[in-house]
Design an enzyme around this catalytic site. Structure first.
Site, PDB file in Angstrom:
ATOM      1  N   ASN A  57       0.829  -1.207   0.000  1.00 53.85           N
ATOM      2  CA  ASN A  57       0.000   0.000   0.000  1.00 53.85           C
ATOM      3  C   ASN A  57       0.864   1.257   0.000  1.00 53.85           C
ATOM      4  O   ASN A  57       1.980   1.267   0.524  1.00 53.85           O
ATOM      5  CB  ASN A  57      -1.029  -0.007   1.134  1.00 53.85           C
ATOM      6  CG  ASN A  57      -0.434  -0.110   2.526  1.00 53.85           C
ATOM      7  OD1 ASN A  57       0.644  -0.654   2.713  1.00 53.85           O
ATOM      8  ND2 ASN A  57      -1.163   0.412   3.499  1.00 53.85           N
ATOM      9  N   GLU A  59       0.367   5.319   0.686  1.00 55.00           N
ATOM     10  CA  GLU A  59      -0.515   6.397   1.124  1.00 55.00           C
ATOM     11  C   GLU A  59      -0.177   7.712   0.420  1.00 55.00           C
ATOM     12  O   GLU A  59       0.868   7.843  -0.229  1.00 55.00           O
ATOM     13  CB  GLU A  59      -0.404   6.568   2.646  1.00 55.00           C
ATOM     14  CG  GLU A  59      -1.002   5.396   3.392  1.00 55.00           C
ATOM     15  CD  GLU A  59      -1.008   5.573   4.893  1.00 55.00           C
ATOM     16  OE1 GLU A  59      -1.778   4.872   5.546  1.00 55.00           O
ATOM     17  OE2 GLU A  59      -0.224   6.397   5.415  1.00 55.00           O
ATOM     18  N   CYS A  68      -4.199   0.982  -2.234  1.00 49.05           N
ATOM     19  CA  CYS A  68      -4.119  -0.238  -1.426  1.00 49.05           C
ATOM     20  C   CYS A  68      -3.070  -1.182  -2.009  1.00 49.05           C
ATOM     21  O   CYS A  68      -2.676  -1.045  -3.175  1.00 49.05           O
ATOM     22  CB  CYS A  68      -5.466  -0.953  -1.404  1.00 49.05           C
ATOM     23  SG  CYS A  68      -6.808  -0.013  -0.667  1.00 49.05           S
ATOM     24  N   GLU A  70      -3.522  -4.121  -2.986  1.00 51.62           N
ATOM     25  CA  GLU A  70      -4.098  -4.818  -4.138  1.00 51.62           C
ATOM     26  C   GLU A  70      -4.011  -3.954  -5.398  1.00 51.62           C
ATOM     27  O   GLU A  70      -3.859  -4.475  -6.500  1.00 51.62           O
ATOM     28  CB  GLU A  70      -5.555  -5.207  -3.860  1.00 51.62           C
ATOM     29  CG  GLU A  70      -5.726  -6.143  -2.676  1.00 51.62           C
ATOM     30  CD  GLU A  70      -5.975  -5.382  -1.363  1.00 51.62           C
ATOM     31  OE1 GLU A  70      -5.415  -4.292  -1.165  1.00 51.62           O
ATOM     32  OE2 GLU A  70      -6.747  -5.907  -0.545  1.00 51.62           O
ATOM     33  N   CYS A 101     -10.667  -4.166   0.647  1.00 51.88           N
ATOM     34  CA  CYS A 101     -11.752  -3.189   0.751  1.00 51.88           C
ATOM     35  C   CYS A 101     -12.659  -3.314  -0.477  1.00 51.88           C
ATOM     36  O   CYS A 101     -12.379  -4.079  -1.411  1.00 51.88           O
ATOM     37  CB  CYS A 101     -11.178  -1.774   0.873  1.00 51.88           C
ATOM     38  SG  CYS A 101     -10.520  -1.092  -0.670  1.00 51.88           S
ATOM     39  N   CYS A 104     -10.992  -2.677  -3.852  1.00 55.67           N
ATOM     40  CA  CYS A 104     -10.075  -3.742  -4.261  1.00 55.67           C
ATOM     41  C   CYS A 104     -10.823  -5.008  -4.668  1.00 55.67           C
ATOM     42  O   CYS A 104     -10.352  -5.755  -5.517  1.00 55.67           O
ATOM     43  CB  CYS A 104      -9.076  -4.015  -3.148  1.00 55.67           C
ATOM     44  SG  CYS A 104      -7.918  -2.648  -2.979  1.00 55.67           S
TER      45      CYS A 104
HETATM   46 ZN    ZN Z   1      -8.397  -1.653  -1.012  1.00 52.63          ZN
END
Ligand code: ZN
Length: 143
Positions: A57, A59, A68, A70, A101, A104
């Site tokens: 991930n 940010e 993310c 993924e 999430c 994803c």
């Molecule tokens: Zn995600």
């Protein structure tokens, strides 16, 4: 770690290198960029043609633009030749499995299809189980 339970009726998981995927996902958490949350996530997957792809991930100061693990994994998939994901493991920085999430799940539906296996907690599920009735490339063809 005990082996998670598998979706019933799915015998293709026999050749999935889950231990290797978990290990690579844990390694990927060390390359996360998480100065704001300090919540590292790594993902690793095997493709239908046997390639391994990984992601971490990343940010962003705007928070909403955070990528993310993924997302990063799908970028690695496309960058290394595309194809279809067969199985994905996602873990947090502590090594615990981590559920994808909503965004994803949609990414995994697009690049893994409904039968792609996902280990995100104590059991392995198909993408179809994580995103019932998902919107994918087939729906675009229906115009
Ligand atoms: Zn995600």
């Amino acid at each position: 770690m005990t082996e998670p339970s598998l979706p019933s009726g799915n015998d293709a998981q026999v050749s999935i290198p889950w231990d290797e995927l978990r290990s690579l996902a844990r390694d990927a958490t060390t390359r996360s960029y998480v100065p704001y949350s300090n919540f590292a996530v790594g993902a690793a997957a095997v493709t239908v043609d046997g390639r391994i792809v990984t992601g971490s991930n990343i940010e962003n100061a705007s928070y909403g633009l955070t990528l993310c693990a993924e997302c990063s994994l799908v970028s690695d998939l496309v960058r290394t030749g595309g194809g279809l994901l067969r199985a994905v493991a996602v873990v947090s920085g502590s090594g615990e499995p981590c559920m994808p999430c909503g965004r994803c799940r949609q990414l995994l539906f697009e690049h893994g299809g409904p039968d792609c296996l996902v280990e995100g907690d104590d059991q392995i599920r198909t993408v179809a189980e994580l995103l019932p009735g998902g919107f994918g490339p087939d729906r675009m063809a229906q115009g």
